[in-house]
Design a protein around this motif. Structure first.
Motif, mmCIF file in Angstrom:
data_model
loop_
_atom_site.group_PDB
_atom_site.id
_atom_site.type_symbol
_atom_site.label_atom_id
_atom_site.label_comp_id
_atom_site.label_asym_id
_atom_site.label_seq_id
_atom_site.Cartn_x
_atom_site.Cartn_y
_atom_site.Cartn_z
ATOM 1 N N PHE A 237 1.236 -1.308 -0.262
ATOM 2 C CA PHE A 237 -0.068 -0.100 0.156
ATOM 3 C C PHE A 237 1.258 1.350 0.236
ATOM 4 O O PHE A 237 0.308 2.249 -0.794
ATOM 5 N N MET A 238 1.868 1.650 0.930
ATOM 6 C CA MET A 238 2.749 2.301 1.190
ATOM 7 C C MET A 238 3.206 3.009 -0.408
ATOM 8 O O MET A 238 3.021 4.141 -1.121
ATOM 9 N N ILE A 239 4.313 1.726 -0.699
ATOM 10 C CA ILE A 239 4.760 1.545 -2.539
ATOM 11 C C ILE A 239 3.525 2.244 -3.295
ATOM 12 O O ILE A 239 4.190 3.211 -4.315
ATOM 13 N N GLY A 240 2.774 1.635 -3.648
ATOM 14 C CA GLY A 240 1.560 2.048 -4.297
ATOM 15 C C GLY A 240 1.735 3.645 -4.337
ATOM 16 O O GLY A 240 0.679 4.240 -5.813
ATOM 17 N N SER A 241 0.824 3.957 -3.550
ATOM 18 C CA SER A 241 0.399 5.506 -2.263
ATOM 19 C C SER A 241 1.455 6.920 -3.273
ATOM 20 O O SER A 241 1.583 7.962 -3.141
ATOM 21 N N LEU A 242 2.876 6.711 -3.257
ATOM 22 C CA LEU A 242 4.023 7.284 -3.865
ATOM 23 C C LEU A 242 3.521 8.024 -4.893
ATOM 24 O O LEU A 242 3.842 9.182 -5.424
ATOM 25 N N ASN A 243 2.393 7.147 -5.886
ATOM 26 C CA ASN A 243 1.752 7.841 -7.127
ATOM 27 C C ASN A 243 1.682 9.199 -6.908
ATOM 28 O O ASN A 243 1.368 10.412 -7.330
ATOM 29 N N LYS A 244 0.811 9.039 -5.510
ATOM 30 C CA LYS A 244 -0.146 10.829 -5.040
ATOM 31 C C LYS A 244 0.874 11.708 -4.529
ATOM 32 O O LYS A 244 0.893 12.518 -5.123
ATOM 33 N N VAL A 245 1.835 11.193 -3.853
ATOM 34 C CA VAL A 245 2.946 12.076 -3.394
ATOM 35 C C VAL A 245 4.042 12.441 -4.171
ATOM 36 O O VAL A 245 4.738 13.230 -4.249
ATOM 37 N N TRP A 246 3.902 12.145 -4.578
ATOM 38 C CA TRP A 246 4.982 12.749 -6.431
ATOM 39 C C TRP A 246 4.764 14.123 -6.458
ATOM 40 O O TRP A 246 4.079 14.806 -6.795
ATOM 41 N N PRO A 247 6.204 14.335 -6.244
ATOM 42 C CA PRO A 247 5.940 16.365 -5.695
ATOM 43 C C PRO A 247 5.804 16.960 -7.281
ATOM 44 O O PRO A 247 5.151 18.356 -7.219
ATOM 45 N N TRP A 248 6.108 16.660 -8.192
ATOM 46 C CA TRP A 248 6.168 17.724 -9.258
ATOM 47 C C TRP A 248 4.610 16.966 -10.361
ATOM 48 O O TRP A 248 5.077 16.096 -10.588
ATOM 49 N N LYS A 249 3.646 18.320 -10.431
ATOM 50 C CA LYS A 249 1.929 18.019 -10.569
ATOM 51 C C LYS A 249 1.977 18.893 -11.481
ATOM 52 O O LYS A 249 2.152 19.776 -11.244
ATOM 53 N N HIS A 250 1.410 18.285 -12.816
ATOM 54 C CA HIS A 250 0.496 19.685 -13.890
ATOM 55 C C HIS A 250 -0.456 19.438 -13.753
ATOM 56 O O HIS A 250 -1.032 18.283 -13.374
ATOM 57 N N THR A 251 -1.810 20.414 -12.841
ATOM 58 C CA THR A 251 -2.905 20.755 -12.961
ATOM 59 C C THR A 251 -3.619 20.419 -14.206
ATOM 60 O O THR A 251 -3.435 20.591 -15.061
ATOM 61 N N VAL A 252 -4.330 19.024 -14.425
ATOM 62 C CA VAL A 252 -5.284 19.309 -15.358
ATOM 63 C C VAL A 252 -6.546 20.044 -16.232
ATOM 64 O O VAL A 252 -6.369 20.769 -16.792
ATOM 65 N N SER A 253 -7.306 19.862 -14.572
ATOM 66 C CA SER A 253 -8.249 20.046 -14.944
ATOM 67 C C SER A 253 -8.529 20.756 -12.790
ATOM 68 O O SER A 253 -7.985 19.779 -11.872
ATOM 69 N N TYR A 254 -10.126 21.289 -12.546
ATOM 70 C CA TYR A 254 -9.596 21.964 -11.251
ATOM 71 C C TYR A 254 -11.528 21.922 -11.562
ATOM 72 O O TYR A 254 -12.545 21.078 -11.921
ATOM 73 N N TYR A 255 -11.401 21.702 -9.660
ATOM 74 C CA TYR A 255 -13.705 21.832 -9.031
ATOM 75 C C TYR A 255 -13.666 23.511 -8.137
ATOM 76 O O TYR A 255 -12.983 23.541 -7.689
ATOM 77 N N THR A 256 -14.835 23.554 -8.042
ATOM 78 C CA THR A 256 -14.688 24.404 -7.497
ATOM 79 C C THR A 256 -16.317 23.928 -6.637
ATOM 80 O O THR A 256 -17.124 23.092 -6.843
ATOM 81 N N ASP A 257 -15.502 24.131 -5.206
ATOM 82 C CA ASP A 257 -16.047 24.140 -4.021
ATOM 83 C C ASP A 257 -17.633 24.616 -3.427
ATOM 84 O O ASP A 257 -17.906 25.959 -4.266
ATOM 85 N N SER A 258 -18.288 24.486 -2.168
ATOM 86 C CA SER A 258 -19.338 25.048 -2.113
ATOM 87 C C SER A 258 -19.437 26.642 -1.575
ATOM 88 O O SER A 258 -20.164 27.774 -2.145
ATOM 89 N N LYS A 259 -18.017 26.853 -1.562
ATOM 90 C CA LYS A 259 -17.535 28.401 -0.950
ATOM 91 C C LYS A 259 -17.333 29.524 -2.825
ATOM 92 O O LYS A 259 -16.856 30.523 -2.741
ATOM 93 N N GLY A 260 -17.173 28.022 -3.603
ATOM 94 C CA GLY A 260 -16.819 28.635 -5.131
ATOM 95 C C GLY A 260 -15.087 29.156 -4.977
ATOM 96 O O GLY A 260 -14.673 29.599 -6.376
ATOM 97 N N ALA A 261 -14.694 28.563 -4.330
ATOM 98 C CA ALA A 261 -13.178 27.860 -4.724
ATOM 99 C C ALA A 261 -12.358 27.439 -5.562
ATOM 100 O O ALA A 261 -13.171 26.470 -5.423
ATOM 101 N N LEU A 262 -11.177 27.255 -6.083
ATOM 102 C CA LEU A 262 -11.064 26.567 -6.984
ATOM 103 C C LEU A 262 -10.027 25.699 -6.401
ATOM 104 O O LEU A 262 -8.768 26.012 -6.068
ATOM 105 N N HIS A 263 -10.294 23.787 -6.555
ATOM 106 C CA HIS A 263 -9.148 23.714 -6.130
ATOM 107 C C HIS A 263 -9.253 22.262 -7.540
ATOM 108 O O HIS A 263 -9.566 21.857 -7.685
ATOM 109 N N PRO A 264 -7.897 21.813 -7.292
ATOM 110 C CA PRO A 264 -7.537 20.831 -8.875
ATOM 111 C C PRO A 264 -8.235 19.366 -8.004
ATOM 112 O O PRO A 264 -8.689 19.302 -7.493
#
Length: 310
Positions: A237-264
């Protein structure tokens, strides 16, 4: 189990480390529990609470209930977790927003070292153990590539979020925070904690407690009957989760939360050079490597201190 003053302080500190880890989507408090040597006591103590509720509390035998649970363990561990979450939730959110590469690099090194430490606890290596580890890698990797959802803020769903996320939080390598992210509730729950929205906290907390009491029985049984296979799965599980914590990421799309703020919403892992080209930001490679090494070293020091506090 009676504990002296230094043991109480150490247990509180371990709880604080678990709380800090659980705030970050991609890092598991269960990982910290494992490398600090309290994982099996944590799981079995949670199971004992469930058994004591059934055997004593429902019958009104409060004295018998307290006698059967590991109260001192919980009080100091939960104190550490609570203090850490309260103090660090806003700090972690700020770092994720303003300095994501150094923060993810630190946790990348931490998780690699954690996987090494967990794998070392396997007593007998065989084909089944390696297969179990591989399965863990595949499951965790698949979870990290799922797309976060936009979901209800109704009380029933908040309860369900707490139930599912807490099960992940006590699994090394599976981040409860990331499960909340997938369920579309990470920012919502963290904001509710920092703003002390009591109704949300009560329903989420009730779900979390329920999840703990149910899931602890499964984990205790697995660790007792199939220790090496279970530990190998957790290391995977730990090794597989490394994909999530890779430091260099490019955001492809965002979503808007209930307060109107944008998040990746969807992010691709890229190389440091590609990160510079796509984002126009410096990849901070030297700092990233330094912090990854620092995270790796911290885990080894925690493990050494936990196994030999003298």
């Amino acid at each position: 189990m009676a504990r002296n003053f230094s043991e109480k302080i150490l247990l509180t500190a371990k709880g604080a480390l678990m709380g800090a880890a659980d705030v970050v989507p991609g890092v598991s408090g269960g990982t910290i529990a494992f490398i600090t040597g309290i994982y099996e006591e944590l799981v079995s103590s949670i199971r004992d609470v469930s058994l004591a509720i059934t055997a004593n509390l429902i019958k009104g035998d409060l004295k018998g209930f307290w006698a059967k649970i590991n109260f001192s363990f919980f009080i100091y561990l939960l104190a550490g977790i609570g203090i850490s979450v309260a103090l660090l939730s806003k700090v972690i959110l700020l770092l994720l927003e303003r300095n994501p590469v150094p923060l993810w690099s630190f946790f990348f090194g931490l998780i690699i070292a954690s996987a090494v430490v967990v794998w070392k606890s396997i007593k007998e290596h065989n084909t089944s153990v390696y297969i179990s580890g591989f399965i863990g890698i595949v499951i965790a990797y698949y979870i990290t590539i799922l797309v976060p959802a936009q979901t209800s803020e109704a009380y029933w769903f908040i309860f369900l979020s707490g139930f599912i996320a807490i099960c992940a939080m006590i699994l090394p390598g599976i981040s409860g925070s990331f499960i909340l992210l997938l369920m579309g509730k990470y920012q919502f729950i963290l904001s509710s904690l920092s703003e002390f929205k009591l109704d949300v906290i009560i329903f989420f907390g009730t779900g979390a407690v329920s999840g703990l009491l149910v899931f602890s029985h499964v984990l205790t049984w697995l660790l007792k009957k199939y220790h090496d296979l279970t530990v190998a799965l957790l290391a995977g599980f730990m090794i597989g989760s490394l994909n999530k914590v890779w430091p260099w990421k490019h955001t492809v799309s965002y979503y808007t939360d209930s307060k109107g703020a944008l998040h990746p919403l969807i992010q691709d892992n890229v190389s440091p050079d590609a990160f510079r080209a796509l984002t126009g930001m410096e990849p901070q490679l030297a700092l990233a490597l330094l912090l990854a090494a620092f995270g790796f070293a911290i885990v080894l020091l925690i493990e050494k201190f936990a196994s030999d506090p003298e």
